[in-house]
Enzyme design. Sequence first.
Site, short mmCIF file in Angstrom:
data_model
loop_
_atom_site.label_atom_id
_atom_site.label_comp_id
_atom_site.label_asym_id
_atom_site.label_seq_id
_atom_site.Cartn_x
_atom_site.Cartn_y
_atom_site.Cartn_z
N LYS A 8 0.83 -1.20 0.00
CA LYS A 8 0.00 0.00 0.00
C LYS A 8 0.87 1.25 0.00
CE LYS A 8 -3.11 0.08 3.26
NZ LYS A 8 -3.96 0.34 4.45
N LYS A 49 3.17 -2.02 11.31
CA LYS A 49 1.85 -1.96 11.97
C LYS A 49 2.02 -2.34 13.44
CE LYS A 49 -2.51 -1.22 10.92
NZ LYS A 49 -3.06 -0.39 9.84
N ASP A 87 -5.64 3.52 13.62
CA ASP A 87 -6.33 2.44 12.92
C ASP A 87 -7.57 2.15 13.80
OD1 ASP A 87 -5.84 0.36 10.59
OD2 ASP A 87 -6.58 -0.84 12.25
N THR A 91 -8.84 8.86 4.44
CA THR A 91 -9.05 7.48 3.97
C THR A 91 -10.39 7.37 3.27
OG1 THR A 91 -7.78 6.76 5.90
CG2 THR A 91 -8.90 5.06 4.63
N ASN A 103 -13.95 5.96 11.50
CA ASN A 103 -13.29 7.01 10.73
C ASN A 103 -13.45 6.82 9.23
OD1 ASN A 103 -10.42 7.66 9.26
ND2 ASN A 103 -11.05 9.31 10.63
N SER A 151 -0.91 10.79 5.65
CA SER A 151 0.04 10.73 6.77
C SER A 151 1.44 11.11 6.29
CB SER A 151 0.09 9.31 7.36
OG SER A 151 -0.99 9.10 8.25
P1 NDP Z 1 -12.64 2.86 13.69
O1 NDP Z 1 -12.23 2.28 14.99
O2 NDP Z 1 -12.81 4.32 13.57
O3 NDP Z 1 -13.99 2.19 13.20
C1 NDP Z 1 -14.08 0.80 13.02
C2 NDP Z 1 -15.52 0.47 12.66
O4 NDP Z 1 -15.62 -0.90 12.31
C3 NDP Z 1 -16.46 0.66 13.84
O5 NDP Z 1 -17.73 1.00 13.35
C4 NDP Z 1 -16.46 -0.71 14.49
O6 NDP Z 1 -17.62 -0.96 15.27
C5 NDP Z 1 -16.41 -1.61 13.28
N1 NDP Z 1 -15.71 -2.85 13.64
C6 NDP Z 1 -14.47 -2.98 14.13
N2 NDP Z 1 -14.17 -4.25 14.38
C7 NDP Z 1 -15.26 -4.94 14.04
C8 NDP Z 1 -15.58 -6.30 14.06
N3 NDP Z 1 -14.68 -7.23 14.49
N4 NDP Z 1 -16.80 -6.67 13.60
C9 NDP Z 1 -17.70 -5.74 13.17
N5 NDP Z 1 -17.45 -4.42 13.14
C10 NDP Z 1 -16.26 -4.04 13.56
O7 NDP Z 1 -11.58 2.32 12.63
P2 NDP Z 1 -11.28 2.85 11.16
O8 NDP Z 1 -12.50 3.39 10.53
O9 NDP Z 1 -10.07 3.70 11.25
O10 NDP Z 1 -10.85 1.49 10.44
C11 NDP Z 1 -11.77 0.68 9.70
C12 NDP Z 1 -10.99 -0.19 8.74
O11 NDP Z 1 -10.26 0.65 7.83
C13 NDP Z 1 -9.94 -1.11 9.36
O12 NDP Z 1 -9.85 -2.28 8.58
C14 NDP Z 1 -8.65 -0.32 9.21
O13 NDP Z 1 -7.52 -1.15 9.23
C15 NDP Z 1 -8.88 0.31 7.85
N6 NDP Z 1 -8.08 1.50 7.51
C16 NDP Z 1 -8.09 2.60 8.34
C17 NDP Z 1 -7.36 3.73 7.98
C18 NDP Z 1 -7.39 4.97 8.79
O14 NDP Z 1 -6.79 5.95 8.36
N7 NDP Z 1 -8.06 5.02 9.93
C19 NDP Z 1 -6.55 3.76 6.75
C20 NDP Z 1 -6.68 2.58 5.93
C21 NDP Z 1 -7.41 1.50 6.34
P3 NDP Z 1 -17.57 -0.69 16.85
O15 NDP Z 1 -17.57 0.80 17.01
O16 NDP Z 1 -18.79 -1.36 17.38
O17 NDP Z 1 -16.30 -1.33 17.32
O1 2IT Z 2 -4.20 0.88 7.35
C1 2IT Z 2 -3.73 2.03 7.22
O2 2IT Z 2 -3.21 2.38 6.15
C2 2IT Z 2 -3.84 2.97 8.34
N1 2IT Z 2 -4.41 2.60 9.35
C3 2IT Z 2 -3.22 4.33 8.23
C4 2IT Z 2 -1.76 4.28 8.52
C5 2IT Z 2 -1.06 5.61 8.61
O3 2IT Z 2 0.15 5.58 8.88
O4 2IT Z 2 -1.68 6.66 8.41
#
Ligand code: NDP
Ligand code: 2IT
Length: 444
Positions: A114, A126, A166, A209, A240, A376
């Site tokens: 990525k 990570k 994350d 994202t 997020n 980032s």
């Molecule tokens: P958040 O913690 O902000 O949100 C996660 C969301 O997914 C929440 O709604 C959560 O529900 C739900 N969730 C988490 N775990 C589970 C599970 N086991 N089963 C069902 N629902 C679940 O995280 P992000 O939005 O930052 O991340 C979401 C995804 O995006 C992840 O895969 C992460 O690795 C990926 N990602 C994030 C980036 C970033 O910049 N933040 C960048 C690139 C990828 P609840 O609130 O009930 O836990």
């Molecule tokens: O999965 C991802 O790419 C992230 N959670 C963001 C990582 C970062 O360094 O901003």
Amino acid sequence: MSYVDDILARVKTQNPNEPEFNQAVYEVLESLRPVIEKNEDAYKRDALLERLTTPERSILFRVPWVDDKGQVQVNNGYRIQFNSAIGPYKGGLRLHPTVNLSVIKFLGFEQIFKNSLTGLPIGGGKGGSDFDPKGKSDREIMAFCQSFMTELYKYVGADTDVPAGDIGVGGREIGYLYGQYKRITGLYEGVLTGKGLTYGGSLARTQATGYGLLYLTEEMLKCNGKELAGKTVVVSGAGNVATYAIEKAWQLGAKPVTCSDSTGWIYDPDGIDGATLKEVKEVRRARLTEYAKARPNSVYHEGKGVWTIKCDVALPCATQNELNLEDAKTLVANGCFAVAEGANMPTTLEATKYFQDSGVLFCPGKASNAGGVATSALEMSQNSERLSWTFEEVDAKLKTIMVNIFHNLDAAAKEYGMEGNYVAGANIAGFLKVATAMQAQGIV
Ligand code: NDP
Ligand code: 2IT
């Protein structure tokens, strides 16, 4: 046996209890076959794939902290520094009870490719912990973050390893982690990204994202003679990524109608209201039942179900393996023609294959969610020059990066005779830069 088969067997033998890590390696190496075959002798002699699938460093540590009752709690801390061939390790920290070595290694491995796809100089890493932030007081979150950083600070730094958010790690946690790093080291440097705007954070990182996911989706549709405007979009997650994917989907003329969390999901026939979602999740940190109370036309369901809603485009934005073969069949039967992953590895291998065989446009997370880490890296640049760019400047760069990523993976897929296979295209384009850098730097 071919070199790829040798390595798949080796990874399985050496990491027998790590299903997510094996899944991520399998997905990447399977689609790299034509590239590896072309260079098999050189790669094999240099043990390139053995090195690529073995983290440069795995740091496991104890995280003791005191809860509000005075009880000492102990969690497992992880930081996997997977590959630094093209830049300092870069990747988020995940706080969730399901975190284990396999999960962090799969995320670190994905991050290598990525980060390479962004075109920016960042290696793959990570980290995280099995700490569960749900229901914890602010003081408990701070106690955990300070203890976590008291060990992690030894291994990170603006030019060595730069963690970020994350699942379970947002602005509040980054603030506590940053404060403790600065207190221990005395360094005011860009050791973390996703920082608050008053102490070195970048405008548009919070949105990046989700916004990036939609920029890439729009480009993928455009290049396939379709358009995003007017389409119904189904989104999973309510964190997020999902929140800002929903916001940008509206801005680009589409209609997002679902979101979900770990206990249930919402269908809103009027389209998900971004302001209500933010109030419920970002401000009150409440369950989605509160969204349904505020929007009487919407329906809340317990459990899993967003993939049963009829849509044109599906954006899984919650967590790994949340979209399986049955879900894929339902989506295709309902007319869904495009899927772009906002989460990391949300689609199982079988579901991915089903989408591809059904002619669905499918973009893997390592490309479509790269906007977060790309921004980032832009935050790192701003920290290095001690300047802050405007929202419009960062957002414009983000959009250019996402459009370029799509064209690069599209071109790589075509070059290797797999036109339209964006999984292969992303893996090949991401891999080639890292492999070239590893070869140039000798056996390290
Ligand atoms: P958040 O913690 O902000 O949100 C996660 C969301 O997914 C929440 O709604 C959560 O529900 C739900 N969730 C988490 N775990 C589970 C599970 N086991 N089963 C069902 N629902 C679940 O995280 P992000 O939005 O930052 O991340 C979401 C995804 O995006 C992840 O895969 C992460 O690795 C990926 N990602 C994030 C980036 C970033 O910049 N933040 C960048 C690139 C990828 P609840 O609130 O009930 O836990
Ligand atoms: O999965 C991802 O790419 C992230 N959670 C963001 C990582 C970062 O360094 O901003």
